[in-house]
Design a protein around this motif. Structure first.
Motif, PDB file in Angstrom:
ATOM      1  N   SER A  26       0.847  -1.195   0.000  1.00  0.00           N
ATOM      2  CA  SER A  26       0.000   0.000   0.000  1.00  0.00           C
ATOM      3  C   SER A  26       0.878   1.237   0.000  1.00  0.00           C
ATOM      4  N   LYS A  27       0.350   2.277  -0.617  1.00  0.00           N
ATOM      5  CA  LYS A  27       1.089   3.545  -0.642  1.00  0.00           C
ATOM      6  C   LYS A  27       0.098   4.683  -0.455  1.00  0.00           C
ATOM      7  N   TYR A  28       0.429   5.547   0.452  1.00  0.00           N
ATOM      8  CA  TYR A  28      -0.456   6.686   0.726  1.00  0.00           C
ATOM      9  C   TYR A  28       0.291   7.980   0.470  1.00  0.00           C
ATOM     10  N   TYR A  29      -0.453   9.009   0.100  1.00  0.00           N
ATOM     11  CA  TYR A  29       0.121  10.353   0.034  1.00  0.00           C
ATOM     12  C   TYR A  29      -0.619  11.227   1.026  1.00  0.00           C
ATOM     13  N   GLY A  30       0.097  12.105   1.648  1.00  0.00           N
ATOM     14  CA  GLY A  30      -0.543  13.039   2.570  1.00  0.00           C
ATOM     15  C   GLY A  30      -0.901  12.384   3.886  1.00  0.00           C
ATOM     16  N   ASN A  31      -1.425  13.223   4.795  1.00  0.00           N
ATOM     17  CA  ASN A  31      -1.762  12.742   6.133  1.00  0.00           C
ATOM     18  C   ASN A  31      -3.195  13.109   6.493  1.00  0.00           C
ATOM     19  N   GLY A  32      -3.687  12.432   7.484  1.00  0.00           N
ATOM     20  CA  GLY A  32      -4.977  12.763   8.080  1.00  0.00           C
ATOM     21  C   GLY A  32      -6.095  12.742   7.061  1.00  0.00           C
ATOM     22  N   ALA A  33      -6.891  13.795   7.093  1.00  0.00           N
ATOM     23  CA  ALA A  33      -8.061  13.854   6.223  1.00  0.00           C
ATOM     24  C   ALA A  33      -7.664  13.932   4.758  1.00  0.00           C
ATOM     25  N   ALA A  34      -6.482  14.528   4.526  1.00  0.00           N
ATOM     26  CA  ALA A  34      -6.037  14.731   3.143  1.00  0.00           C
ATOM     27  C   ALA A  34      -5.354  13.489   2.571  1.00  0.00           C
ATOM     28  N   ARG A  35      -5.371  12.393   3.334  1.00  0.00           N
ATOM     29  CA  ARG A  35      -4.638  11.214   2.898  1.00  0.00           C
ATOM     30  C   ARG A  35      -5.264  10.576   1.662  1.00  0.00           C
ATOM     31  N   VAL A  36      -4.402  10.311   0.674  1.00  0.00           N
ATOM     32  CA  VAL A  36      -4.853   9.672  -0.554  1.00  0.00           C
ATOM     33  C   VAL A  36      -4.247   8.277  -0.596  1.00  0.00           C
ATOM     34  N   THR A  37      -5.088   7.280  -0.851  1.00  0.00           N
ATOM     35  CA  THR A  37      -4.547   5.930  -0.996  1.00  0.00           C
ATOM     36  C   THR A  37      -4.219   5.722  -2.464  1.00  0.00           C
TER      37      THR A  37
END
Ligand SMILES: Nc1ncnc2c1ncn2[C@@H]1O[C@H](COP(=O)(O)OP(=O)(O)O)[C@@H](O)[C@H]1O
Ligand SMILES: [Mg+2]
Lengths: 429, 255
Positions: free
Chosen positions: B33-44
């Motif tokens: 898995s790879k995510y960008y951003g944190n918290g509410a702005a997190r994009v999977t």
């Protein structure tokens, strides 16, 4: 192979933004030239100060000469009466000294003190009995120096005035003359103790009023003919014999030879031979102060060079984010990339040194031919013409300093290079 | 006496080995898995992807813009790190290694073709291709032979001395392909290699990639947001919102 390629790339990158490289090199080269000129000025100052100390001196005692011969006792014991430990001068001693290699001639001097009076007012003095002809010869040495000849305004030596006012002329410091309200040709009285402890008086004529290089001693300064001083104290002895060599550089070599010649291999030496720099308090303190000032300016210049170059290097890394990312992406380790920037810094250094040497010679030529007069140094009364020496022995060190700071600024890019994200840089424009 | 018996065995072994080679898993993604951003702005960007690529596979990665193709290729190419899961390249588990530590692996096993070519502007076509070989520490003569050969293969023998700015987009991408293939990597990754080219040039580039790969038998992954490439390649991996699914019909690729 890889290294050669990196060097090759570094060089190409340098010429990619040639305007910026040019400006950076110009700043660093100016830094180099400034350091070299400072070094040249420092050499000139030190040389001038040294030769001035030797030939003219800054105190009433006149030029230090290169070596001074004292009785050993004069340095170690307190005299019970004037010249108790003076030197008995004879032709044999003098020719013994003068026949030593590299020795040009000798000057006897008598140091004495007492009171000087105009009949109404008496002032104490520090006096020096000299041989005006030989002292003039020492001053001629100063004028004969290649590096100094152009600048010295050749004034009629005050020793000539002393010689012309034989037998009992005196040279007074400006302040003293003022205090006694006398001018050239006025009559005065010198009072001092004789070697037997009696008080003696000699009538003297003011032969000249002189300005000392150190202002504060103008009030006590007094010079007479050595014969006058000796007859005042009723002795044939002298305080010391000043030895003048053909070249200042020979001082260290002649000193032990002369000492051996005078003392033989006696366990208890009779004479002591002191080199000029041990007698030159003023010279030593000025040199120390100048060294600090010069080092400071040096540090500031190096910092400027370093900052300017670091700025250029960091700008270069920002501009090349995409390339740096690409290099990383194809598997080239950070260390190689940093090395590439290090080479860039190194070559900026090389170019700066080459350009700096050229700038240095151009500017020192201009300065040396402009006839620019420097104001008198602190505590001195005469101005002098600015002259920048070549300071060749400093150039390798200055080159090293400039190269190290530019190369190091290249190395500093590692801070930025390590942080560059491959993925983000790929889309960077 | 014994030697005689030995030879047939050796032949057998060779055949077996070749077969094994073909089915060797060269890259394997396990629950990546790879995510960008944190918290509410997190994009999977990638969501629990499992994928195995074997030696010689040709795979096209198809998905809309923003579906996670680039992210997947970056992870396969070891130029970015996953947030979860393991990635094994040619038997090496890269999960615990930093990107800097992975540099030798990229240099030796991976060839990347970028969307915007990414040639080094101060280097000629020849030098761009030569660069990775130099860092691999090959001999001068071997490098020169290899660079000429691969530039020949991409049809740029006469552009060796040209700088990137003196070449068209298509030519630059050919140089980039030559650079990616020069080191004979086990995996070649091409992230929308035709996106910055007109369709005719793009087709040429695709032809080139596919033909070269046919000869080299290295694993090739090309991503594309349109289906032009589709009909030319059998193995297709579909990607949608970070989830991967494989065209089961014919693919040797396993999820
Ligand atoms: N550097 C990034 N920062 C934030 N979000 C990103 C970044 N890179 C990609 N994404 C997001 O991750 C998702 C997948 O992107 P990407 O892998 O580039 O897709 P594709 O290559 O298929 O167009 C997208 O939603 C995109 O917005
Ligand atoms: Mg993409």
């Amino acid at each position: 192979m890889t290294i050669i390629k990196l060097i090759n790339i570094a060089l190409r990158n340098l010429f990619r933004n040639s305007r910026r490289t040019f400006i950076t090199v110009l700043v660093s080269a100016s830094g180099f030239a400034a350091l070299a000129i400072i070094a040249g000025y420092m050499e000139f100052t030190f040389f001038g100060l040294r030769e001035m100390t030797i030939c003219k001196g800054f105190t009433a005692s006149g030029g230090t000469g290169h070596l001074q011969v004292f009785m050993q006792d004069a340095l170690q014991k307190e005299e019970r009466y004037p010249l108790e430990f003076g030197i008995e001068v004879n032709d044999k001693l003098q020719s013994n000294i003068e026949s030593t290699g590299n020795v040009s001639f000798t000057i006897p001097r008598v140091e004495f003190n007492g009171l000087i009076s105009n009949g109404e007012k008496s002032i104490s003095f520090l006096g020096m009995g000299v041989d005006p002809v030989k002292e003039s010869k020492l001053i001629e040495y100063w004028y004969a120096l290649d590096n100094m000849s152009s600048k010295a305004v050749r004034a009629d030596s005050s020793f000539t005035q002393l010689k012309n006012t034989a037998p009992n002329g005196v040279l007074l410091g400006e302040e003293m003359a003022k205090a006694l309200n006398v001018k050239k040709g006025s009559g005065l009285m010198l009072m001092s103790t004789t070697v037997d402890g009696a008080v003696n008086v000699v009538d003297v004529t003011v032969a000249g009023i002189v300005q000392n290089t150190i202002k504060s001693i103008n009030r006590y300064y007094l010079v007479t003919n050595i014969k006058t001083a000796q007859s005042l104290m009723q002795t044939e002895k002298v305080s010391k014999i000043v030895v003048i060599l053909n070249k200042t550089e020979n001082t260290d070599a002649v000193r032990p030879l002369l000492s051996k010649k005078l003392n033989g291999s006696s366990a208890k030496p009779l004479f002591s031979v002191i080199p000029w720099n041990n007698l030159a308090e003023y010279y030593n303190s000025v040199i120390d102060a100048y060294r600090i000032i010069f080092s400071f300016s040096g540090i500031i210049i190096v910092v400027i060079v370093f900052l300017s170059c670091t700025n250029t290097m960091l700008m270069a890394t920002m501009e090349r984010v995409k390339e740096i990312g690409t290099l990383k992406a194809i598997g080239i380790s950070n260390i190689w990339i940093i090395l590439m920037f290090l080479f860039e810094g190194f070559f900026i250094g090389v170019l700066s040194v080459v350009a700096g040497i050229a700038l240095k010679y151009i500017f020192s030529w201009i300065i040396n031919n402009s006839g620019f007069m420097m104001p008198p140094p602190p505590g001195m009364t005469s101005s002098y013409e600015l002259n920048i020496f070549s300071a060749v022995e400093f150039l390798p060190w200055i080159s090293l300093l400039v190269m190290v700071s530019t190369t190091f600024s290249g190395l500093l890019t590692f801070v930025k290079i390590r942080k560059i994200s491959i993925v983000n840089s790929l889309t960077h424009v | 006496m014994e030697a005689k018996d030995y030879w047939p065995n050796r032949q057998q072994w060779k055949e077996k080995n070749a077969l094994q080679m073909k089915n060797t898993v060269i890259a394997k993604l396990v629950d990546v898995s790879k995510y960008y951003g944190n918290g509410a702005a997190r994009v999977t960007a990638l969501d629990r992807v499992n994928l195995s690529l074997c030696r010689g596979d040709i795979v096209v990665l198809v998905g809309l813009s923003g579906s996670g193709k680039s992210t997947l290729l970056h992870l396969l190419g070891c130029i970015d790190k996953q947030d979860k899961g393991n990635i094994i390249i040619d038997g090496i588990d890269t999960s615990s290694m930093s990107l800097e530590q992975l540099a030798p692996l990229r240099l030796n096993k991976i060839g990347f073709v970028f969307q915007s070519f990414n040639l080094i502007p101060v280097l000629t076509a020849y030098e761009n291709v030569e660069l990775p070989l130099l860092f691999k520490g090959l001999e001068k003569k071997a490098i020169s032979e290899r660079v000429h050969e691969v530039l020949d293969e991409v049809g740029l023998q006469d552009r060796k001395k040209h700088y990137p700015r003196e070449m068209s987009g298509g030519q630059q991408q050919r140089v980039a392909i030559a650079r990616a293939l020069a080191g004979q990597p086990s995996i070649v990754l091409a992230d929308e290699p035709t996106a910055n080219l007109d369709s005719k040039t793009g087709e040429g580039i695709l032809d080139l990639l596919l033909n070269l790969n046919q000869q080299k038998k290295s694993t090739l992954v090309i991503s594309s947001h349109d289906s032009v490439v589709l009909d030319r390649i059998k193995s297709v991996v579909h990607i949608l919102d970070g989830r991967v699914s494989v065209d089961t019909e014919h693919s040797p690729v396993q999820t």
